[in-house]
Design an enzyme around this catalytic site. Structure first.
Site, PDB file in Angstrom:
ATOM      1  N   HIS A 111      45.019  35.174  27.474  1.00  0.00           N
ATOM      2  CA  HIS A 111      44.148  35.287  26.222  1.00  0.00           C
ATOM      3  C   HIS A 111      45.903  35.477  25.718  1.00  0.00           C
ATOM      4  O   HIS A 111      45.908  35.750  24.216  1.00  0.00           O
ATOM      5  CB  HIS A 111      43.222  36.662  26.489  1.00  0.00           C
ATOM      6  N   ASP A 150      38.168  30.525  34.442  1.00  0.00           N
ATOM      7  CA  ASP A 150      38.046  31.906  34.472  1.00  0.00           C
ATOM      8  C   ASP A 150      37.038  32.236  33.310  1.00  0.00           C
ATOM      9  O   ASP A 150      36.586  31.477  32.243  1.00  0.00           O
ATOM     10  CB  ASP A 150      39.204  32.831  33.369  1.00  0.00           C
TER      11      ASP A 150
HETATM   12 ZN   LIG Z   1      38.333  36.802  32.492  1.00  0.00          ZN
END
Ligand SMILES: [Zn+2]
Length: 308
Positions: A126, A163
């Site tokens: 992220h 993910d």
């Molecule tokens: Zn994650």
């Protein structure tokens, strides 16, 4: 061929407070499972080095690196966003996590290892070019990929991100870099609420609906990822290995199992063996319930190192 297991005790000293899901125990849970299953005996252990400013600067803005260093607290916590905070050890842990991807790249390019599993935290996918978010500070896989391209002179590197959350940071850093193909799969409607919009040609994003299960994953990988990966013919393959799509992990609702992670990893090993001399760097991302995290990571590592 040898497989590297890269980690560091510093990675467990980063702590975002009581009850935070991205907790130090995650690494111990995976380590214990790899030990108990005998998989650690099949791998060569390495300490993760600290990534240098030059290495981090291939994925991040210089201004951001300075801001993060200035934000590092001498005691207590400093919040960067509602989910992401630093303690006095966070910066060193984050440099180790990114340094693991750099070391893994060096080991694979030099031929000292064929595959590497980086058992590190904080996670990275992220973290954007100039922002920490979603438990992430430095984009570990992007730092490793740019090291492979800019330092070792590779011309085609693929990133696969499984993910449960979209790897918006990796997308931000790597979009438009035609030396990179990024393939991601994630659950629609989850944090960070991105990935469904049209993006650059070097991104293959698949948003799966909640509760779609492992069959939907397998169909999507066969229909979208594998043709794109074979056409791109990567010289090196990176994996953002998050295990939070597991059916017993409450961060997501895709309902995958250990068998799905093993299947997916075997497919990626076949891609790497066809084009990249079998070379794969896998970096831990999410996965927040200790039992399924440890079992899924072990299933992934078992297939990654060819012990299955
Ligand atoms: Zn994650």
């Amino acid at each position: 061929m040898l497989s590297a297991y890269i980690t560091h005790a510093d990675c467990a000293r980063h702590d975002m407070g009581p009850g935070h899901p991205e907790c130090p125990q995650r690494l111990a849970a995976i380590h214990d499972q790899l030990l108990a299953t005998g998989l650690l005996d099949c791998m060569v252990p390495y300490d993760a080095p600290l990534a240098s400013d030059a290495e981090l600067g291939r994925a991040h803005a210089t201004r951001y690196l300075k801001e993060l260093a200035a934000a590092s607290p001498l005691q207590g916590h400093h919040a960067l966003d509602p989910d992401t905070s630093m303690n006095p050890h966070s910066l060193v842990a984050a440099r180790r996590a990114a340094g693991a991807a750099v070391l893994a790249t060096d080991l694979l390019v030099s031929g000292e290892a064929q595959t590497a599993f980086c058992c590190v935290r904080p996670p990275g996918h992220h973290a954007t070019h100039d922002q920490a978010m979603g438990f992430c500070f430095f984009n570990n896989v992007a730092v490793g990929i740019r090291h492979a391209l800019d330092v070792h002179g590779l011309s085609r590197v693929a990133l696969v991100d499984f993910d449960v959350h979209h790897g918006n940071g990796s997308d931000d850093i790597l979009k438009g870099d035609d030396r990179v193909l990024m393939c991601s799969v994630f659950e629609r409607g989850l944090y960070p609420f991105s990935g469904d919009e049209p993006t650059e040609a070097n991104m293959v994003h698949i948003g799966l609906p909640s509760r779609s299960g492992g069959d939907a994953l397998r169909q999507a990988v066969q229909a979208h990822w594998l043709p794109a990966l074979h056409a791109f013919a990567p010289q090196l393959l990176f994996i953002s290995a998050g295990f939070d799509a597991h059916r017993d992990d409450d961060m997501g609702n895709l309902g995958w199992t250990e068998a799905d992670y093993a299947w997916l990893t075997r497919e990626l090993v076949a891609v790497a063996q066809a084009h990249a001399g079998g070379r794969i760097v896998s970096c831990l991302e999410g996965g927040y319930v200790m039992g399924p995290l440890a079992r899924s990571a072990a299933a992934h590592v078992k297939a990654l190192i060819g012990a299955d």
